[in-house]
Design a protein around this motif. Structure first.
Motif, PDB file in Angstrom:
ATOM      1  N   GLY A  24       0.837  -1.189   0.000  1.00  0.00           N
ATOM      2  CA  GLY A  24       0.000   0.000   0.000  1.00  0.00           C
ATOM      3  C   GLY A  24       0.879   1.249   0.000  1.00  0.00           C
ATOM      4  N   VAL A  25       0.357   2.347  -0.517  1.00  0.00           N
ATOM      5  CA  VAL A  25       1.103   3.601  -0.590  1.00  0.00           C
ATOM      6  C   VAL A  25       0.197   4.729  -0.128  1.00  0.00           C
ATOM      7  CG1 VAL A  25       2.117   5.283  -2.185  1.00  0.00           C
ATOM      8  CG2 VAL A  25       2.693   2.866  -2.408  1.00  0.00           C
ATOM      9  N   LYS A  26       0.661   5.506   0.842  1.00  0.00           N
ATOM     10  CA  LYS A  26      -0.131   6.621   1.366  1.00  0.00           C
ATOM     11  C   LYS A  26      -0.191   7.769   0.376  1.00  0.00           C
ATOM     12  CE  LYS A  26      -0.552   9.782   5.287  1.00  0.00           C
ATOM     13  NZ  LYS A  26       0.006  10.187   6.613  1.00  0.00           N
ATOM     14  N   GLY A  39       4.524  21.144 -29.646  1.00  0.00           N
ATOM     15  CA  GLY A  39       3.774  22.290 -29.139  1.00  0.00           C
ATOM     16  C   GLY A  39       4.182  22.720 -27.751  1.00  0.00           C
ATOM     17  N   GLN A  40       5.122  21.977 -27.133  1.00  0.00           N
ATOM     18  CA  GLN A  40       5.573  22.278 -25.768  1.00  0.00           C
ATOM     19  C   GLN A  40       4.401  22.416 -24.794  1.00  0.00           C
ATOM     20  OE1 GLN A  40       9.262  22.719 -24.644  1.00  0.00           O
ATOM     21  NE2 GLN A  40       8.829  21.152 -26.190  1.00  0.00           N
ATOM     22  N   LYS A  41       3.455  21.499 -24.940  1.00  0.00           N
ATOM     23  CA  LYS A  41       2.295  21.484 -24.054  1.00  0.00           C
ATOM     24  C   LYS A  41       2.689  20.924 -22.696  1.00  0.00           C
ATOM     25  CE  LYS A  41      -2.386  19.560 -23.751  1.00  0.00           C
ATOM     26  NZ  LYS A  41      -3.382  18.666 -24.398  1.00  0.00           N
ATOM     27  N   LEU A  42       2.191  21.541 -21.642  1.00  0.00           N
ATOM     28  CA  LEU A  42       2.481  21.081 -20.290  1.00  0.00           C
ATOM     29  C   LEU A  42       1.935  19.670 -20.114  1.00  0.00           C
ATOM     30  CD1 LEU A  42       3.998  22.603 -18.080  1.00  0.00           C
ATOM     31  CD2 LEU A  42       1.800  23.105 -17.006  1.00  0.00           C
ATOM     32  N   THR A  43       2.830  18.717 -19.794  1.00  0.00           N
ATOM     33  CA  THR A  43       2.457  17.300 -19.785  1.00  0.00           C
ATOM     34  C   THR A  43       2.787  16.660 -18.438  1.00  0.00           C
ATOM     35  OG1 THR A  43       2.961  17.187 -22.152  1.00  0.00           O
ATOM     36  CG2 THR A  43       2.782  15.093 -20.968  1.00  0.00           C
ATOM     37  N   PRO A  44       1.826  15.957 -17.818  1.00  0.00           N
ATOM     38  CA  PRO A  44       2.101  15.285 -16.547  1.00  0.00           C
ATOM     39  C   PRO A  44       2.985  14.067 -16.755  1.00  0.00           C
ATOM     40  CG  PRO A  44      -0.110  14.775 -17.295  1.00  0.00           C
ATOM     41  CD  PRO A  44       0.432  15.808 -18.244  1.00  0.00           C
ATOM     42  N   PRO A  45       3.858  13.737 -15.794  1.00  0.00           N
ATOM     43  CA  PRO A  45       4.688  12.541 -15.915  1.00  0.00           C
ATOM     44  C   PRO A  45       3.855  11.271 -15.788  1.00  0.00           C
ATOM     45  CG  PRO A  45       5.024  13.588 -13.787  1.00  0.00           C
ATOM     46  CD  PRO A  45       4.157  14.510 -14.577  1.00  0.00           C
ATOM     47  N   PRO A  46       4.352  10.139 -16.312  1.00  0.00           N
ATOM     48  CA  PRO A  46       3.601   8.881 -16.263  1.00  0.00           C
ATOM     49  C   PRO A  46       3.151   8.477 -14.860  1.00  0.00           C
ATOM     50  CG  PRO A  46       5.435   8.671 -17.779  1.00  0.00           C
ATOM     51  CD  PRO A  46       5.595  10.008 -17.111  1.00  0.00           C
ATOM     52  N   VAL A  47       3.978   8.720 -13.859  1.00  0.00           N
ATOM     53  CA  VAL A  47       3.616   8.332 -12.488  1.00  0.00           C
ATOM     54  C   VAL A  47       2.401   9.122 -12.004  1.00  0.00           C
ATOM     55  CG1 VAL A  47       4.381   8.495 -10.085  1.00  0.00           C
ATOM     56  CG2 VAL A  47       5.852   7.407 -11.780  1.00  0.00           C
ATOM     57  N   LYS A  48       2.304  10.382 -12.381  1.00  0.00           N
ATOM     58  CA  LYS A  48       1.140  11.188 -11.995  1.00  0.00           C
ATOM     59  C   LYS A  48      -0.128  10.651 -12.651  1.00  0.00           C
ATOM     60  CE  LYS A  48      -0.833  15.837 -12.122  1.00  0.00           C
ATOM     61  NZ  LYS A  48      -0.623  17.255 -12.528  1.00  0.00           N
ATOM     62  N   LEU A  49      -0.034  10.303 -13.918  1.00  0.00           N
ATOM     63  CA  LEU A  49      -1.190   9.747 -14.626  1.00  0.00           C
ATOM     64  C   LEU A  49      -1.675   8.472 -13.949  1.00  0.00           C
ATOM     65  CD1 LEU A  49      -0.071  10.293 -18.333  1.00  0.00           C
ATOM     66  CD2 LEU A  49      -1.719  11.642 -17.024  1.00  0.00           C
ATOM     67  N   PHE A  50      -0.719   7.619 -13.534  1.00  0.00           N
ATOM     68  CA  PHE A  50      -1.073   6.380 -12.832  1.00  0.00           C
ATOM     69  C   PHE A  50      -1.785   6.704 -11.521  1.00  0.00           C
ATOM     70  CE2 PHE A  50      -0.254   3.166  -9.648  1.00  0.00           C
ATOM     71  CZ  PHE A  50      -0.519   1.971 -10.310  1.00  0.00           C
ATOM     72  N   ALA A  51      -1.267   7.668 -10.784  1.00  0.00           N
ATOM     73  CA  ALA A  51      -1.862   8.041  -9.499  1.00  0.00           C
ATOM     74  C   ALA A  51      -3.295   8.525  -9.676  1.00  0.00           C
ATOM     75  CB  ALA A  51      -1.012   9.122  -8.833  1.00  0.00           C
ATOM     76  N   ILE A  52      -3.516   9.336 -10.700  1.00  0.00           N
ATOM     77  CA  ILE A  52      -4.858   9.859 -10.963  1.00  0.00           C
ATOM     78  C   ILE A  52      -5.817   8.719 -11.311  1.00  0.00           C
ATOM     79  CG2 ILE A  52      -6.228  11.267 -12.553  1.00  0.00           C
ATOM     80  CD1 ILE A  52      -3.746  13.118 -12.773  1.00  0.00           C
ATOM     81  N   ASN A  54      -5.683   5.698 -10.428  1.00  0.00           N
ATOM     82  CA  ASN A  54      -5.895   4.773  -9.313  1.00  0.00           C
ATOM     83  C   ASN A  54      -6.329   5.471  -8.023  1.00  0.00           C
ATOM     84  OD1 ASN A  54      -4.844   1.839 -10.158  1.00  0.00           O
ATOM     85  ND2 ASN A  54      -3.591   3.379 -11.186  1.00  0.00           N
ATOM     86  N   GLY A  55      -6.616   6.755  -8.109  1.00  0.00           N
ATOM     87  CA  GLY A  55      -7.157   7.472  -6.966  1.00  0.00           C
ATOM     88  C   GLY A  55      -6.206   7.604  -5.802  1.00  0.00           C
ATOM     89  N   ILE A  56      -4.917   7.733  -6.094  1.00  0.00           N
ATOM     90  CA  ILE A  56      -3.911   7.888  -5.035  1.00  0.00           C
ATOM     91  C   ILE A  56      -3.444   9.341  -5.017  1.00  0.00           C
ATOM     92  CG2 ILE A  56      -1.686   7.098  -4.141  1.00  0.00           C
ATOM     93  CD1 ILE A  56      -2.069   4.549  -5.796  1.00  0.00           C
ATOM     94  N   GLU A  57      -3.303   9.891  -3.834  1.00  0.00           N
ATOM     95  CA  GLU A  57      -2.857  11.277  -3.717  1.00  0.00           C
ATOM     96  C   GLU A  57      -1.492  11.441  -4.380  1.00  0.00           C
ATOM     97  OE1 GLU A  57      -2.209  14.792  -0.372  1.00  0.00           O
ATOM     98  OE2 GLU A  57      -2.253  12.704   0.260  1.00  0.00           O
ATOM     99  N   CYS A  58      -1.366  12.435  -5.246  1.00  0.00           N
ATOM    100  CA  CYS A  58      -0.120  12.692  -5.960  1.00  0.00           C
ATOM    101  C   CYS A  58       0.320  14.122  -5.713  1.00  0.00           C
ATOM    102  CB  CYS A  58      -0.287  12.432  -7.453  1.00  0.00           C
ATOM    103  SG  CYS A  58       1.257  12.547  -8.378  1.00  0.00           S
ATOM    104  N   LEU A  59       1.531  14.281  -5.224  1.00  0.00           N
ATOM    105  CA  LEU A  59       2.063  15.598  -4.881  1.00  0.00           C
ATOM    106  C   LEU A  59       3.242  15.925  -5.780  1.00  0.00           C
ATOM    107  CD1 LEU A  59       1.990  14.897  -1.057  1.00  0.00           C
ATOM    108  CD2 LEU A  59       0.290  16.186  -2.354  1.00  0.00           C
TER     109      LEU A  59
END
Length: 297
Positions: A24-26, A39-52, A54-59
């Motif tokens: 488990g991960v807090k 286009g240099q669009k602001l892009t979230p890293p893969p780990v953030k996408l996974f967190a979103i 799976n409903g895990i808090e991402c900071l």
């Protein structure tokens, strides 16, 4: 066990999945979104996408001071780090009871730093591996908890070797954490002469035909899919796959009109697959049929 996971690229995802499954991960901490693509669009890293997903808090702390405050507020028993991208300071490392445990894709102390997978391929190594270490203030200098050796196959490139190391490393990491939490494993100092794997520069991506043929192939494998050369018109060709070939000629000269064989400073290589001037993936044979120049630069 109150665990915090720190990671950024897709390499970290197999480890994150296994850590979640077993402990488990807090919370997840990852690098801030960065501009990417044409286009240099602001892009979230893969780990953030996974967190979103799976409903895990991402900071995403923006500074060292903010990162310290974040870790201090989470009060983790252990911080698990896989390709986070920043060195943790002494005050951060002292927060968790069980320390900060890092998975690194090399047999430390070989290839400390940002690009161990690319550097091992560039050097033509036959073996590499994963190391799980207890982090200290240095860059990948902490004592080792466990290691595994991984064979590099001739057809491996950066993509395939990264996938292999990330998947194997995930299981090594989890088994090591289980032993570490039980007190059944002791850190051992790194032994041997250290070598370093600095970040890849744009200049390194360009193929130099004056190099030895095997060196050219190693560069194609190490920097897949970004290794490139130019046509005499200045058009960029990304070389995806190549093999040793027979023939002699001036460096960069195309010495076979049926197959895309290019002379090197020593030996020759056949380009098997590439991305042409129009951005389309084609075979070397397809490319040479419509190419009128006798050289690549």
């Amino acid at each position: 066990m109150n665990l915090v996971f720190m990671g950024t690229p897709s390499f970290a995802l197999p480890s994150l999945r296994e850590v979640i499954k077993n402990f488990g991960v807090k919370a997840i901490i990852t690098q801030p979104d960065r501009p990417a693509g044409r286009g240099q669009k602001l892009t979230p890293p893969p780990v953030k996408l996974f967190a979103i997903e799976n409903g895990i808090e991402c900071l995403q702390p923006q500074s060292k001071a903010e990162l310290y405050k974040t870790l201090e507020s989470l009060k983790p028993d252990c911080v698990v780090v896989v390709a986070y991208g920043k060195i943790l300071t002494k005050d951060m490392l002292s927060i968790p009871k069980f320390g900060c445990i890092n998975l690194h894709a090399s047999l430390l102390p070989k290839y400390r730093g940002a690009s161990p997978i690319q550097r091992s391929l560039l050097a033509g190594d036959r073996f590499t591996g994963n190391s799980v270490m207890l982090m200290d203030e240095g860059m990948d200098t902490g004592p080792i908890l466990s290691r595994q050796i991984v064979k590099i196959n001739q057809e491996d490139n950066y993509q395939t070797l990264s996938e292999k190391l990330s998947k194997m490393g995930a299981f090594l990491l989890v088994e090591t954490l289980k032993l570490w939490f039980k007190g059944e494993i002791k850190p051992k100092p790194q032994k041997g002469n250290p070598t370093y794997a600095p970040p890849i520069t744009k200049e390194e991506l360009r193929i130099c035909w004056k190099a030895q043929a095997q060196s050219v192939i190693n560069r194609v494998r190490a920097f897949f899919p970004e290794a490139y050369c130019l046509t005499p018109k200045g058009e960029r060709l990304k070389i995806l796959r190549a093999k040793l070939a027979e023939g002699v000629g001036e460096a960069g000269e195309i010495i076979d009109k049926k197959r895309l064989v290019v002379a090197c400073g020593e030996g020759a290589v056949e380009i098997l697959d590439l991305i042409n001037q129009k951005g389309k993936r084609v075979s070397g044979e397809e490319f040479i049929r419509g190419y009128r120049e006798g050289f690549l630069l």
